[in-house]
Design an enzyme around this catalytic site. Sequence first.
Site, PDB file in Angstrom:
ATOM      1  N   ARG A   1       0.851  -1.192   0.000  1.00  0.00           N
ATOM      2  CA  ARG A   1       0.000   0.000   0.000  1.00  0.00           C
ATOM      3  C   ARG A   1       0.890   1.247   0.000  1.00  0.00           C
ATOM      4  NH1 ARG A   1      -1.780   0.547   4.448  1.00  0.00           N
ATOM      5  NH2 ARG A   1      -1.290  -1.425   5.449  1.00  0.00           N
TER       6      ARG A   1
ATOM      7  N   TYR B   1      -1.651  -3.560  -6.683  1.00  0.00           N
ATOM      8  CA  TYR B   1      -1.444  -4.248  -5.409  1.00  0.00           C
ATOM      9  C   TYR B   1      -2.715  -4.270  -4.551  1.00  0.00           C
ATOM     10  CZ  TYR B   1      -0.304  -5.267  -0.653  1.00  0.00           C
ATOM     11  OH  TYR B   1      -0.347  -5.817   0.608  1.00  0.00           O
TER      12      TYR B   1
ATOM     13  N   LYS C   1      -9.642  -2.441   1.890  1.00  0.00           N
ATOM     14  CA  LYS C   1      -9.362  -1.295   2.768  1.00  0.00           C
ATOM     15  C   LYS C   1     -10.130  -0.046   2.326  1.00  0.00           C
ATOM     16  CE  LYS C   1      -6.104  -3.815   4.655  1.00  0.00           C
ATOM     17  NZ  LYS C   1      -6.055  -4.400   5.958  1.00  0.00           N
TER      18      LYS C   1
ATOM     19  N   HIS D   1     -10.533  -2.475  11.748  1.00  0.00           N
ATOM     20  CA  HIS D   1      -9.446  -3.302  11.207  1.00  0.00           C
ATOM     21  C   HIS D   1      -9.173  -4.430  12.209  1.00  0.00           C
ATOM     22  CE1 HIS D   1      -5.017  -3.374   9.612  1.00  0.00           C
ATOM     23  NE2 HIS D   1      -5.787  -4.185   8.927  1.00  0.00           N
TER      24      HIS D   1
ATOM     25  N   SER E   1      -1.292  -3.955  10.105  1.00  0.00           N
ATOM     26  CA  SER E   1      -1.000  -4.926   9.061  1.00  0.00           C
ATOM     27  C   SER E   1       0.292  -5.684   9.367  1.00  0.00           C
ATOM     28  CB  SER E   1      -0.831  -4.216   7.720  1.00  0.00           C
ATOM     29  OG  SER E   1      -1.996  -3.522   7.394  1.00  0.00           O
TER      30      SER E   1
ATOM     31  N   CYS F   1       0.975  -7.992  11.633  1.00  0.00           N
ATOM     32  CA  CYS F   1       1.319  -8.231  13.043  1.00  0.00           C
ATOM     33  C   CYS F   1       0.682  -9.518  13.548  1.00  0.00           C
ATOM     34  CB  CYS F   1       0.882  -7.067  13.922  1.00  0.00           C
ATOM     35  SG  CYS F   1       1.948  -5.639  13.805  1.00  0.00           S
TER      36      CYS F   1
ATOM     37  N   ASP G   1      -9.270  -9.844   9.123  1.00  0.00           N
ATOM     38  CA  ASP G   1      -8.781  -8.487   8.823  1.00  0.00           C
ATOM     39  C   ASP G   1      -9.782  -7.372   9.126  1.00  0.00           C
ATOM     40  OD1 ASP G   1      -6.633  -6.876   7.876  1.00  0.00           O
ATOM     41  OD2 ASP G   1      -7.642  -6.623   5.963  1.00  0.00           O
TER      42      ASP G   1
ATOM     43  N   ARG H   1       1.976 -12.282  -0.764  1.00  0.00           N
ATOM     44  CA  ARG H   1       0.637 -12.577  -0.237  1.00  0.00           C
ATOM     45  C   ARG H   1       0.029 -13.816  -0.863  1.00  0.00           C
ATOM     46  NH1 ARG H   1      -1.617  -8.871   3.742  1.00  0.00           N
ATOM     47  NH2 ARG H   1      -0.008  -7.299   3.927  1.00  0.00           N
TER      48      ARG H   1
HETATM   49  O1  SAT Z   1      -3.665  -3.381   2.427  1.00  0.00           O
HETATM   50  S1  SAT Z   1      -3.749  -4.796   2.162  1.00  0.00           S
HETATM   51  O2  SAT Z   1      -5.123  -5.206   2.270  1.00  0.00           O
HETATM   52  O3  SAT Z   1      -3.258  -5.074   0.849  1.00  0.00           O
HETATM   53  C1  SAT Z   1      -2.854  -5.668   3.284  1.00  0.00           C
HETATM   54  C2  SAT Z   1      -2.727  -4.995   4.593  1.00  0.00           C
HETATM   55  O4  SAT Z   1      -1.994  -4.024   4.699  1.00  0.00           O
HETATM   56  O5  SAT Z   1      -3.388  -5.429   5.559  1.00  0.00           O
HETATM   57 MN    MN Z   2      -5.114  -5.459   7.261  1.00  0.00          MN
END
Ligand code: SAT
Ligand code: MN
Length: 581
Positions: free
Chosen positions: A70, A198, A207, A227, A249, A251, A278, A367
């Site tokens: 990102r 991406y 997101k 989140h 993200s 973690c 997520d 990923r």
């Molecule tokens: O932003 S993504 O969904 O690509 C992955 C993340 O940062 O959690």
């Molecule tokens: Mn995330």
Amino acid sequence: METTNQALLDWVNSVAELTQPDHIQWCTGSVEENETLNQLLLDNGSFEKLKEETHPNCFLHLSDAQDVARVEHLTFICTEKQEDAGPNNHWMSPQEAHAKMNGLFAGCMRGRTMYVIPYCMGPIDSPISRCGVEITDSAYVVQNMRLMTRMGTPALQRIEREGQFVKGLHSTGELDPDRRFIMHFPEELAIMSYGSGYGGNALLGKKCHALRIASYQAQKEGWLAEHMLILGVENPQGQKHYVAAAFPSACGKTNLAMLIPPEGYVQDGWKITTIGDDICWMRPGEDGRLWAINPEAGFFGVAPGTSEATNPNALAMLYKDAIFTNVATTEDNQPWWEGLDDRVPVRDWQGNAYTEGQGAAAHPNSRFTVSAKRCPSYSEEAESASGVPISAIIFGGRRENLVPLVCEARDWQHGVLMGATVASETTAAAAGAVGVVRRDPMAMKPFCGYHFADYWSHWLSFDKADNKLPKIFTVNWFRKDQDGRFMWPGFGENMRVLEWILKRCDSQVGTTDTAIGGLPDPADINQQDLDIQAEVLNELLAVNVKGWEQELTEVREYLDGFGERVPEALYNELDKVKAGF
Ligand code: SAT
Ligand code: MN
């Protein structure tokens, strides 16, 4: 005519006029569509087939080397008034942003196909779910959206029934970082993303919609878009609790969501089920509890570090029907990443020959994308229209020092302060330096679609007499000792902390009350079969007064940075913590 919804039809037509695609394809979600697009991606070199015998129907995608994460510095919230976006967001006026984006999108789909993807975030029949439509010129995006959302005809039918949808327009453009922007128009329920393929920049349901736009909607409508992972814990008596947990993200949200408890727990009959890894949308039900859904239908997880030891459930779901992005490959064309096992790959994430000792073979933010249904611990409750009732909310971060293994907020208001001021060391999920401590309120720093101070007020507003709110906790799995070694084993052993949290929810154990909150008596953390020294556990559960005084000073400065809109209640809580030392 592809839809009876006039607004949708008008928008699709106007986008086609602007972008000039050769073809327009409305995605239905059918099996044939899936197969045709996989073939197209294979033919044009965007996909490579992985070894069919070990990984049936799995594909490898290697992205542009400059397009792997990102891009927070190119992500904007475009509200009429700058102060509504807050200091936590980059802002651009909607007029300027539209002009810029229209310039980039003009004619950008010439020679390409424009895909129209109707999708539903959340179970198709849930009142908590919301729909959107993503228009994209990337078949890779379509295939990821197919796994990550409920897309196609059922979603379109819901849009036609309800009339409301978020408009997301995406083009990979030239993948030029200088011509890359991710723009959000919360007031128009619209997103425009150009120049990146991406995940978080391009799969607009994730997101962009489910967090940035949804958080804005949630504030107006009295719910929360967070989140957070959601997991279910069943104890040996068969009682079920659901926990929502926010971490930045990369973690370990996916690992925690799919945790397999230590052997002794399994034998005693404990079970963990996965609702989401997520994102969590939740709202008070008629009973005053917070009811939550996972708006997603798949996992877009970090590959490195995923192994039989760290996350067996994740590994089990990655042998079939998955897309791998920027991983390495072995001699016999299986996907590989650091931490998976001790094989040595032969090709790195850029497709170059790899020999041992050349550094990371998979990109640190490589990923996998896979349907949630492939996950052995996936819960049927994830498909429930009413959602699941949340008993505990956890805020976590990656902190080498100071922050204890687990700590309970005195009450909701204190919990909101805890969430608003958690900090974490940065990871590879976002472009930029890794390992820098930054405050990441509710793990929403890159994802809140409006002013953080208003967001905290919104959180505080749930504290009403009729609501039976979850208890709030902080956790930190990442403390290190003087030699730089992790002090807590983490992964499956985190079950021990979850058990304590749930015992607190059922009032089965007490806490040691300290200035920073309620800490466990070490004896109340189940240590059966756990290899940890008493001093280490004591240290993980101790309050370092000097360190916290410094932390509180920084916290106050941080809150001050959000100006007059910061709710007084947070300062009152901060004063209470300070007075407690
Ligand atoms: O932003 S993504 O969904 O690509 C992955 C993340 O940062 O959690
Ligand atoms: Mn995330």
